[in-house]
Design a protein around this motif. Structure first.
Motif, PDB file in Angstrom:
ATOM      1  N   GLY A   1       0.793  -1.222   0.000  1.00  0.00           N
ATOM      2  CA  GLY A   1       0.000   0.000   0.000  1.00  0.00           C
ATOM      3  C   GLY A   1       0.824   1.269   0.000  1.00  0.00           C
ATOM      4  N   GLU A   2       2.129   1.143  -0.356  1.00  0.00           N
ATOM      5  CA  GLU A   2       2.949   2.353  -0.444  1.00  0.00           C
ATOM      6  C   GLU A   2       2.562   3.198  -1.651  1.00  0.00           C
ATOM      7  OE1 GLU A   2       7.052   1.242  -0.474  1.00  0.00           O
ATOM      8  OE2 GLU A   2       6.868  -0.041   1.306  1.00  0.00           O
ATOM      9  N   ILE A   3       2.209   2.551  -2.766  1.00  0.00           N
ATOM     10  CA  ILE A   3       1.737   3.270  -3.953  1.00  0.00           C
ATOM     11  C   ILE A   3       0.239   3.463  -3.800  1.00  0.00           C
ATOM     12  CG2 ILE A   3       1.541   3.252  -6.458  1.00  0.00           C
ATOM     13  CD1 ILE A   3       4.086   1.631  -6.593  1.00  0.00           C
ATOM     14  N   GLN A   4      -0.150   4.702  -3.624  1.00  0.00           N
ATOM     15  CA  GLN A   4      -1.512   5.035  -3.229  1.00  0.00           C
ATOM     16  C   GLN A   4      -2.234   5.840  -4.299  1.00  0.00           C
ATOM     17  OE1 GLN A   4      -1.209   7.167   0.484  1.00  0.00           O
ATOM     18  NE2 GLN A   4      -0.156   5.473   1.532  1.00  0.00           N
ATOM     19  N   ALA A   5      -3.552   5.757  -4.260  1.00  0.00           N
ATOM     20  CA  ALA A   5      -4.396   6.629  -5.073  1.00  0.00           C
ATOM     21  C   ALA A   5      -4.682   7.897  -4.279  1.00  0.00           C
ATOM     22  CB  ALA A   5      -5.701   5.922  -5.428  1.00  0.00           C
ATOM     23  N   TRP A   6      -4.250   9.030  -4.831  1.00  0.00           N
ATOM     24  CA  TRP A   6      -4.625  10.332  -4.298  1.00  0.00           C
ATOM     25  C   TRP A   6      -5.608  10.957  -5.278  1.00  0.00           C
ATOM     26  CZ3 TRP A   6      -0.488  13.556  -1.278  1.00  0.00           C
ATOM     27  CH2 TRP A   6       0.092  12.753  -0.300  1.00  0.00           C
ATOM     28  N   TYR A   7      -6.406  11.894  -4.800  1.00  0.00           N
ATOM     29  CA  TYR A   7      -7.545  12.358  -5.584  1.00  0.00           C
ATOM     30  C   TYR A   7      -7.522  13.872  -5.762  1.00  0.00           C
ATOM     31  CZ  TYR A   7      -8.902   7.647  -4.477  1.00  0.00           C
ATOM     32  OH  TYR A   7      -8.887   6.275  -4.356  1.00  0.00           O
ATOM     33  N   GLN A   8      -7.545  14.292  -7.028  1.00  0.00           N
ATOM     34  CA  GLN A   8      -7.634  15.719  -7.335  1.00  0.00           C
ATOM     35  C   GLN A   8      -9.081  16.043  -7.675  1.00  0.00           C
ATOM     36  OE1 GLN A   8      -5.508  17.413 -10.768  1.00  0.00           O
ATOM     37  NE2 GLN A   8      -4.977  19.155  -9.459  1.00  0.00           N
ATOM     38  N   PRO A   9      -9.727  16.913  -6.885  1.00  0.00           N
ATOM     39  CA  PRO A   9     -11.141  17.185  -7.117  1.00  0.00           C
ATOM     40  C   PRO A   9     -11.393  17.955  -8.408  1.00  0.00           C
ATOM     41  CG  PRO A   9     -10.281  18.610  -5.387  1.00  0.00           C
ATOM     42  CD  PRO A   9      -9.198  17.625  -5.707  1.00  0.00           C
TER      43      PRO A   9
ATOM     44  N   VAL B   1     -13.789  18.951 -19.441  1.00  0.00           N
ATOM     45  CA  VAL B   1     -13.054  19.157 -18.194  1.00  0.00           C
ATOM     46  C   VAL B   1     -11.704  19.782 -18.527  1.00  0.00           C
ATOM     47  CG1 VAL B   1     -12.133  18.094 -16.106  1.00  0.00           C
ATOM     48  CG2 VAL B   1     -14.142  17.096 -17.222  1.00  0.00           C
ATOM     49  N   ALA B   2     -11.421  20.936 -17.963  1.00  0.00           N
ATOM     50  CA  ALA B   2     -10.140  21.618 -18.193  1.00  0.00           C
ATOM     51  C   ALA B   2      -9.159  21.228 -17.102  1.00  0.00           C
ATOM     52  CB  ALA B   2     -10.342  23.128 -18.209  1.00  0.00           C
ATOM     53  N   GLU B   3      -7.957  20.838 -17.508  1.00  0.00           N
ATOM     54  CA  GLU B   3      -6.916  20.441 -16.572  1.00  0.00           C
ATOM     55  C   GLU B   3      -5.924  21.583 -16.339  1.00  0.00           C
ATOM     56  OE1 GLU B   3      -5.856  15.900 -17.060  1.00  0.00           O
ATOM     57  OE2 GLU B   3      -5.734  16.872 -19.019  1.00  0.00           O
ATOM     58  N   GLY B   4      -5.376  21.645 -15.138  1.00  0.00           N
ATOM     59  CA  GLY B   4      -4.229  22.509 -14.876  1.00  0.00           C
ATOM     60  C   GLY B   4      -4.533  23.975 -14.660  1.00  0.00           C
ATOM     61  N   ALA B   5      -5.759  24.326 -14.269  1.00  0.00           N
ATOM     62  CA  ALA B   5      -6.061  25.736 -14.009  1.00  0.00           C
ATOM     63  C   ALA B   5      -5.309  26.202 -12.758  1.00  0.00           C
ATOM     64  CB  ALA B   5      -7.563  25.935 -13.820  1.00  0.00           C
ATOM     65  N   GLU B   6      -4.686  27.381 -12.852  1.00  0.00           N
ATOM     66  CA  GLU B   6      -3.870  27.878 -11.746  1.00  0.00           C
ATOM     67  C   GLU B   6      -4.210  29.298 -11.318  1.00  0.00           C
ATOM     68  OE1 GLU B   6       0.233  27.429 -12.733  1.00  0.00           O
ATOM     69  OE2 GLU B   6       0.134  25.242 -12.879  1.00  0.00           O
TER      70      GLU B   6
ATOM     71  N   GLY C   1      -7.273  21.596 -11.003  1.00  0.00           N
ATOM     72  CA  GLY C   1      -5.992  22.287 -11.034  1.00  0.00           C
ATOM     73  C   GLY C   1      -5.623  22.772  -9.651  1.00  0.00           C
ATOM     74  N   PHE C   2      -4.429  23.327  -9.521  1.00  0.00           N
ATOM     75  CA  PHE C   2      -3.933  23.713  -8.213  1.00  0.00           C
ATOM     76  C   PHE C   2      -4.741  24.852  -7.596  1.00  0.00           C
ATOM     77  CE2 PHE C   2      -0.120  21.405  -9.553  1.00  0.00           C
ATOM     78  CZ  PHE C   2       0.132  20.686  -8.394  1.00  0.00           C
ATOM     79  N   ILE C   3      -5.417  25.664  -8.420  1.00  0.00           N
ATOM     80  CA  ILE C   3      -6.238  26.723  -7.833  1.00  0.00           C
ATOM     81  C   ILE C   3      -7.442  26.125  -7.094  1.00  0.00           C
ATOM     82  CG2 ILE C   3      -7.729  27.116  -9.848  1.00  0.00           C
ATOM     83  CD1 ILE C   3      -7.517  30.142  -9.158  1.00  0.00           C
TER      84      ILE C   3
END
Length: 399
Positions: free
Chosen positions: A154-162, A350-355, A373-375
């Protein structure tokens, strides 16, 4: 402050004096100037430089030809380009460099300003830190057994970007992204291990691990009252495996989950050996109820024919078209065309990478459906996304 050696290629005498002054004002640079690309290559063959800044419009050897020659050097410096020509020319030349494996530190429209030189220095700081981090990592490819152990432990995990709706500001989905929480090296991003996963032929194991973790996360969020769809990256060449779709469906059913809550994003980093395998796999995923997304549209080799001939439900707009769209009318026009096409085809865009807020404003104006995106938020562990869902609340929360 780090001090960086810079070689500038510029054929205009006034620009020599002007650029010297601007770099001195910004601070943190040792600057040398040459008049043409051939002389620059001679200097680079004898000495190390941290950055090469070149004009595109040059006699004899133009900037694009210099880029091609630069890529053949053993240890090329980072590259920055400047021009009085169109922004499109600058972006296109930057793509030449990136596709040749060069590190592009900046693309500057003339006249060059001090703020842009400061940004170059900050980018060089980032590249220097990345190089230090890379040098501390173990050399060579990790053993297959090490990767298997990391997956099993379980070291390689799924993280979630909303993903948030651009209509009401609510969280409406998430993308599962792999992160390795390494016991010795700390948090590793995908670029640090995905190639090794592929070389060890463990991509299906990674895919099913991410899917299993996602189904568990969805069950947790459902107990909180949130039915949240999640998208998962699927390397396209895996569709060559004839039983892959059945394997994925069986995993969902064992967990008593709904395949309609999972969207697979077909990545452009690979393709199937036979085009029939691509279409068969894509169609069967949809027949089983899974969503299907064209990932990174607008980048690489994605085509209109592929878009209209594959039963996609979602269109992911590549971050290269989003970055800077608030100040670039050309990018904004491209986004408008893509979102209009998506609506006509019945696809969720869906637009990716909006900052930045400026980028969000453009995406709202062109009526893009969703944004990540990070914003909004970086990828986070599932419990952290649960906290974001609690903050989201029962009512729409505008961005």
């Amino acid at each position: 402050m780090n001090v960086y050696r810079v070689l500038i290629v510029e054929d205009h005498p006034f620009q020599h004096q002007y650029l010297t002054t601007v770099f001195q004002a910004a601070g943190g640079f040792e600057v040398e100037l040459v008049w043409d690309g051939a002389t620059a290559l001679q200097r680079l063959s004898r000495s190390h430089y941290d950055l090469l800044l070149s004009d595109l419009m040059m006699p004899q050897m133009d900037g694009v030809q210099l880029i091609q020659q630069l890529a053949q050097l053993h240890r090329p410096p980072a590259l920055a380009l400047m021009t009085a020509a169109s922004r499109r020319m600058l972006l296109g030349s930057g793509q030449v460099a990136k596709n040749l494996g060069l590190k592009v530190a900046g693309l500057i429209s003339k006249p060059v300003r001090e703020a842009e030189i400061i940004s170059l220095r900050e980018r060089l700081d980032d590249l220097t830190e990345q190089a230090r981090t890379f040098s501390r990592r173990p050399r060579g490819c990790r053993a297959r057994s090490t990767l298997i152990k990391a997956l099993e432990n379980g070291e390689i995990q799924a993280w979630y970007q909303p993903k948030k709706s651009l209509r009401d500001g609510r969280i409406v989905g998430a993308e599962a992204l792999a992160r390795w929480v390494h016991p010795a090296e700390g948090l590793l991003m995908p670029g640090a291990f995905l190639d090794e996963i592929e070389n060890a032929e463990l991509e299906i194991e990674l895919l099913t691990s991410i899917l299993g973790q996602t189904l568990g996360a969805q069950a947790q969020w459902a107990r909180m009252g949130h039915s949240l769809p999640v998208s998962i990256n699927l390397p396209t060449h895996l569709l060559d495996q004839p039983d892959l779709v059945d394997q994925l469906l069986a995993q969902v059913r064992v967990n008593q989950a709904d395949p309609r809550q999972i969207t697979f994003e077909l990545t452009e980093s690979s393709t199937t050996q036979l085009s029939s395998n691509y279409y068969a796999g894509a169609c069967r995923l949809r027949l089983m109820g899974f969503g299907l997304a064209q990932d990174d549209f607008g980048k690489g080799y994605s085509s209109y024919f592929n878009l209209v001939s594959t039963p996609f439900t979602e269109l992911k707009i590549d971050r290269s078209l989003v970055l800077g769209c608030g100040e670039n009318d050309g990018l904004a026009s491209a986004l408008l065309s893509i979102t209009e096409l998506g609506r006509k085809l019945g696809l969720t865009t869906v637009a990716e990478g909006a900052e930045t807020q400026a980028e969000l404003a453009v995406l709202r104006r062109v009526q893009c459906d969703q944004v990540q995106g990070f914003i909004i938020s970086p990828a986070v562990p599932r419990n952290d996304l649960a906290a974001l869902l609690r903050e989201d609340g029962p009512r729409p929360a505008l961005l």
